[in-house]
Design a protein around this motif. Structure first.
Motif, PDB file in Angstrom:
ATOM      1  N   ASP A  61      -6.751   0.689   5.993  1.00  0.00           N
ATOM      2  CA  ASP A  61      -6.832   1.150   7.378  1.00  0.00           C
ATOM      3  C   ASP A  61      -5.982   2.405   7.512  1.00  0.00           C
ATOM      4  N   THR A  62      -6.628   3.565   7.631  1.00  0.00           N
ATOM      5  CA  THR A  62      -5.911   4.845   7.624  1.00  0.00           C
ATOM      6  C   THR A  62      -6.084   5.560   8.959  1.00  0.00           C
ATOM      7  N   LEU A  63      -4.959   5.731   9.667  1.00  0.00           N
ATOM      8  CA  LEU A  63      -4.969   6.434  10.944  1.00  0.00           C
ATOM      9  C   LEU A  63      -4.488   7.874  10.809  1.00  0.00           C
ATOM     10  N   SER A  64      -3.867   8.212   9.683  1.00  0.00           N
ATOM     11  CA  SER A  64      -3.266   9.532   9.505  1.00  0.00           C
ATOM     12  C   SER A  64      -4.105  10.407   8.572  1.00  0.00           C
ATOM     13  N   GLY A  65      -3.681  11.656   8.440  1.00  0.00           N
ATOM     14  CA  GLY A  65      -4.304  12.574   7.491  1.00  0.00           C
ATOM     15  C   GLY A  65      -5.540  13.270   8.029  1.00  0.00           C
ATOM     16  N   LYS A  66      -6.206  14.016   7.120  1.00  0.00           N
ATOM     17  CA  LYS A  66      -7.385  14.806   7.502  1.00  0.00           C
ATOM     18  C   LYS A  66      -8.635  13.948   7.671  1.00  0.00           C
TER      19      LYS A  66
ATOM     20  N   VAL B 155     -11.178 -16.091   6.955  1.00  0.00           N
ATOM     21  CA  VAL B 155     -10.473 -15.139   6.097  1.00  0.00           C
ATOM     22  C   VAL B 155      -8.984 -15.272   6.397  1.00  0.00           C
ATOM     23  N   THR B 156      -8.191 -15.045   5.370  1.00  0.00           N
ATOM     24  CA  THR B 156      -6.761 -14.883   5.598  1.00  0.00           C
ATOM     25  C   THR B 156      -6.425 -13.439   5.256  1.00  0.00           C
ATOM     26  N   ALA B 157      -5.540 -12.883   6.027  1.00  0.00           N
ATOM     27  CA  ALA B 157      -5.130 -11.492   5.845  1.00  0.00           C
ATOM     28  C   ALA B 157      -3.620 -11.453   5.662  1.00  0.00           C
ATOM     29  N   LYS B 158      -3.198 -10.709   4.649  1.00  0.00           N
ATOM     30  CA  LYS B 158      -1.773 -10.556   4.368  1.00  0.00           C
ATOM     31  C   LYS B 158      -1.498  -9.074   4.133  1.00  0.00           C
ATOM     32  N   THR B 159      -0.573  -8.528   4.872  1.00  0.00           N
ATOM     33  CA  THR B 159      -0.263  -7.109   4.749  1.00  0.00           C
ATOM     34  C   THR B 159       0.374  -6.832   3.388  1.00  0.00           C
ATOM     35  N   TYR B 160      -0.226  -5.901   2.684  1.00  0.00           N
ATOM     36  CA  TYR B 160       0.289  -5.464   1.386  1.00  0.00           C
ATOM     37  C   TYR B 160       1.193  -4.249   1.569  1.00  0.00           C
ATOM     38  N   PHE B 161       0.802  -3.351   2.492  1.00  0.00           N
ATOM     39  CA  PHE B 161       1.536  -2.124   2.769  1.00  0.00           C
ATOM     40  C   PHE B 161       1.357  -1.778   4.237  1.00  0.00           C
ATOM     41  N   LEU B 162       2.442  -1.338   4.887  1.00  0.00           N
ATOM     42  CA  LEU B 162       2.369  -0.886   6.277  1.00  0.00           C
ATOM     43  C   LEU B 162       3.357   0.242   6.491  1.00  0.00           C
ATOM     44  N   ASN B 163       2.861   1.374   7.004  1.00  0.00           N
ATOM     45  CA  ASN B 163       3.705   2.490   7.385  1.00  0.00           C
ATOM     46  C   ASN B 163       3.816   2.437   8.906  1.00  0.00           C
ATOM     47  N   LEU B 164       4.975   2.037   9.415  1.00  0.00           N
ATOM     48  CA  LEU B 164       5.143   1.879  10.859  1.00  0.00           C
ATOM     49  C   LEU B 164       5.069   3.194  11.616  1.00  0.00           C
TER      50      LEU B 164
END
Length: 186
Positions: free
Chosen positions: A49-54, A161-170
């Motif tokens: 899930d990418t909210l940043s960048g070009k 489904v189970t979801a577990k955050t692997y990486f998060l940039n706050l």
């Protein structure tokens, strides 16, 4: 209008083939359903899930006047088209796309209402999809959401489904989430 014409052209020349080829095929599938045995499929993939960048894979579609003041971004809806990969690295093999929307529905904590189609583009489930609809308490270590249906091999699917955050940039909001799927289907 031009985009619609392009999509129709791609379907007609076979570049993008619909999963269902005729209503007779569906009718035959339904006729044979009473002989079918239920299967359980377990899938694992990573959601990027990418909210940043070009080239973000998520876009905000509106914002309520109170959203920025809210500790949970209450009222913020997002549309997404996120890659699903075999491993957590963005360069890992692409297995599909997660397409849908999520909105912040919690006033006190970050809680999302997620409506998502996981569309698979490789392997034995190529062209099939699973539909997930439920609450995602995004900052909890492990979340569970229901599977409410699907297409292709996942027609009449149910499960979770189970979801577990692997990486998060706050700061940016970018996240990589590991999904474990248990789908019951015919």
């Amino acid at each position: 209008m031009i985009k619609l014409a392009l999509v129709l052209l791609l379907f007609s020349i076979g570049i993008a083939t619909p999963l269902v080829h005729s209503t007779n095929e569906v009718d035959e599938w339904i006729q044979n359903l009473h002989h079918a045995k239920e299967k359980v499929s377990r899938l694992h993939f990573y959601f990027h899930d990418t909210l940043s960048g070009k080239n973000p894979s998520v876009v905000e579609v509106a914002e309520a006047s109170m959203t920025k003041k809210s500790p949970s971004l209450f009222g913020l809806p997002n549309i997404f088209d996120d890659p699903l990969t075999e491993g957590p690295e963005p360069t890992s093999m692409l297995v599909g796309r997660a397409q849908g929307l999520y909105g912040s529905t919690g006033q006190q904590e970050l809680s999302l209402l997620v409506a998502m189609n996981s569309v698979f583009t490789t392997g034995k489930f190529n062209g099939c999809s699973l539909t997930i609809l439920g609450r995602n308490a995004a900052l909890q270590p492990l979340r569970e959401m229901p599977i409410i249906g699907g297409t292709g091999a996942f027609r009449l699917a149910r499960g979770f489904v189970t979801a577990k955050t692997y990486f998060l940039n706050l700061t940016s909001g970018d996240a990589i989430v590991k999904y474990h799927v248990v789908a019951i289907h015919y």
